[in-house]
Design an enzyme around this catalytic site. Sequence first.
Site, short mmCIF file in Angstrom:
data_model
loop_
_atom_site.label_atom_id
_atom_site.label_comp_id
_atom_site.label_asym_id
_atom_site.label_seq_id
_atom_site.Cartn_x
_atom_site.Cartn_y
_atom_site.Cartn_z
CE1 TYR A 269 11.94 -5.98 -6.88
CE2 TYR A 269 10.55 -4.22 -6.04
CZ TYR A 269 11.05 -4.96 -7.09
OH TYR A 269 10.65 -4.66 -8.38
CG HIS B 204 7.25 -14.65 6.90
ND1 HIS B 204 8.37 -13.98 7.31
CD2 HIS B 204 6.22 -14.18 7.67
CE1 HIS B 204 8.04 -13.14 8.28
NE2 HIS B 204 6.74 -13.24 8.52
N GLY C 126 5.73 -5.97 5.66
CA GLY C 126 6.90 -5.59 6.43
C GLY C 126 6.91 -6.30 7.77
CD GLU D 258 9.08 -2.69 0.89
OE1 GLU D 258 9.12 -3.38 -0.16
OE2 GLU D 258 10.09 -2.39 1.54
NE ARG E 129 9.19 -9.43 7.60
CZ ARG E 129 7.97 -9.68 8.08
NH1 ARG E 129 6.90 -9.50 7.31
NH2 ARG E 129 7.80 -10.08 9.33
CA LIG Z 1 11.50 -3.39 0.07
#
Ligand SMILES: [Ca+2]
Length: 463
Positions: free
Chosen positions: A244, A147, A228, A234, A209
């Site tokens: 968000y 990430h 996700g 998304e 994220r």
């Molecule tokens: Ca979101």
Amino acid sequence: MMRFLAPFSLAALLVCGQVSGQTWTVGNTTLTETDLVTGVQLPWELLWGPDDFLWCTTRPGDVLRIDPATGSYTTVLSLNVMNNGNGEPGLLGMAMHPDWETTPKVYLVYCTGSGWNGEERLSAFDWNGTSLVNEEVLLTLGAGGIHNGSRLLVLPDQTLLMTAGDLGTSSNAPNLNSLQGKILRLNLDGSIPADNPFPDSYVYTYGNRNTQGLALGPNGLIYASEHGQNSDDEFNIVTPGGHYGWPDVQGFCNTIGEQDFCANNDVVEPLKAWTPCVAVNGIEYYNHPAIPEWQNSVLMAVLGGLSASYERLSVLHMSEDGTAIASEDQFFASFNQRVRDVAVNPYTGAVYVAFNGVSYPGSGPNLIKQFANEAYSSIETPAPTTPSLRCFPNPAVDQIRVEYAAAQPTGHWEIIGFNGERVASGRVTSSAWDVDLSSFSSGSYFLRVTNGTSTTTRTFQMQ
Ligand SMILES: [Ca+2]
Ligand SMILES: [Ca+2]
């Protein structure tokens, strides 16, 4: 309206590398597929540059400048990145200064350090005509095994968006004192824009994220794709100061707990969510007349997720005002290859797609394909300035002829199997030569010719 996608072979007509063997039907449009560059380790960002070259970052740390007419490229920068680009960290997003003629700067995000902890840098480099020099570090964040984001996008107001992942610590995302799990906005000199939504903060959106797609849409809209966890990839519209939802809300505000949280925190919902996760990635708004069926759509690279089940290029047909997704079409799933990013040739409307092999976090074959409507007559792409390479016949049986048209036919050549093994090599001493293939097994190979800093690749099949 039904859309069809039907590959069929044109093998008999092929010149090696110029056409890889398939055309694709998109409504009334035929796209011709070309392997533009093969054998590149993990192409991550693809970008049409202001110099009319195709620019590419690779996760192991190289910046490539590719002649879109020939596929020849030069490596204009090599960075030392975390774990040599194995896993998710490495060299990631790229953007160019919008005033390229006077300020030829290239912005890059990369992760550096040893092990799985280090630093993520947003840096500006000067383009001196042959390479990227004079690194100026504009911003540092954390880097980790997962990430790390990070796409870059220059906005029309000459500010720069950078997506920052949560580094696997979800509590980073809603924390306005952390730069992780955000979309950040900077001036091009690295300073904080005076009109950012939170005073003296780079934070532009929060509760993200791991956003790995950014694109400008119509009417000033900014689109983002976000990974996700297990559900709810998304597709979002970027709104300054927007929350968000991550980790309290995934996708839409559609559970009881989420609805309470959304009401109390003014959470921005996506335009669309995908469950299970398909691993949405690079995006590009397409409105070129060369492929009328794709006008007013967002082309979205889809990696396919850990289960390697959903790889494709998604075409998200937008509503007239761009604020909703009308429908989704899917292309190129039959390659079974992770699709990382997409770019568009502004002259021909051709689409370039970066493939990242068959498995997470990235294995061969890695390649950049072009899909072009050759029937579309457009402004000519500027003439190539780098060597052209042909090999034929394709498919080959026991011998292949290589023609290398360069000002100085020197350097060396290699033939590499799609498993990465080098099976033949030699020095370039003339503009044409034959290679004995009689000991080769059948399958796909690529030919790579390196001449100084210029590299050219072509794919061929062995019967
Ligand atoms: Ca979101
Ligand atoms: Ca939800």
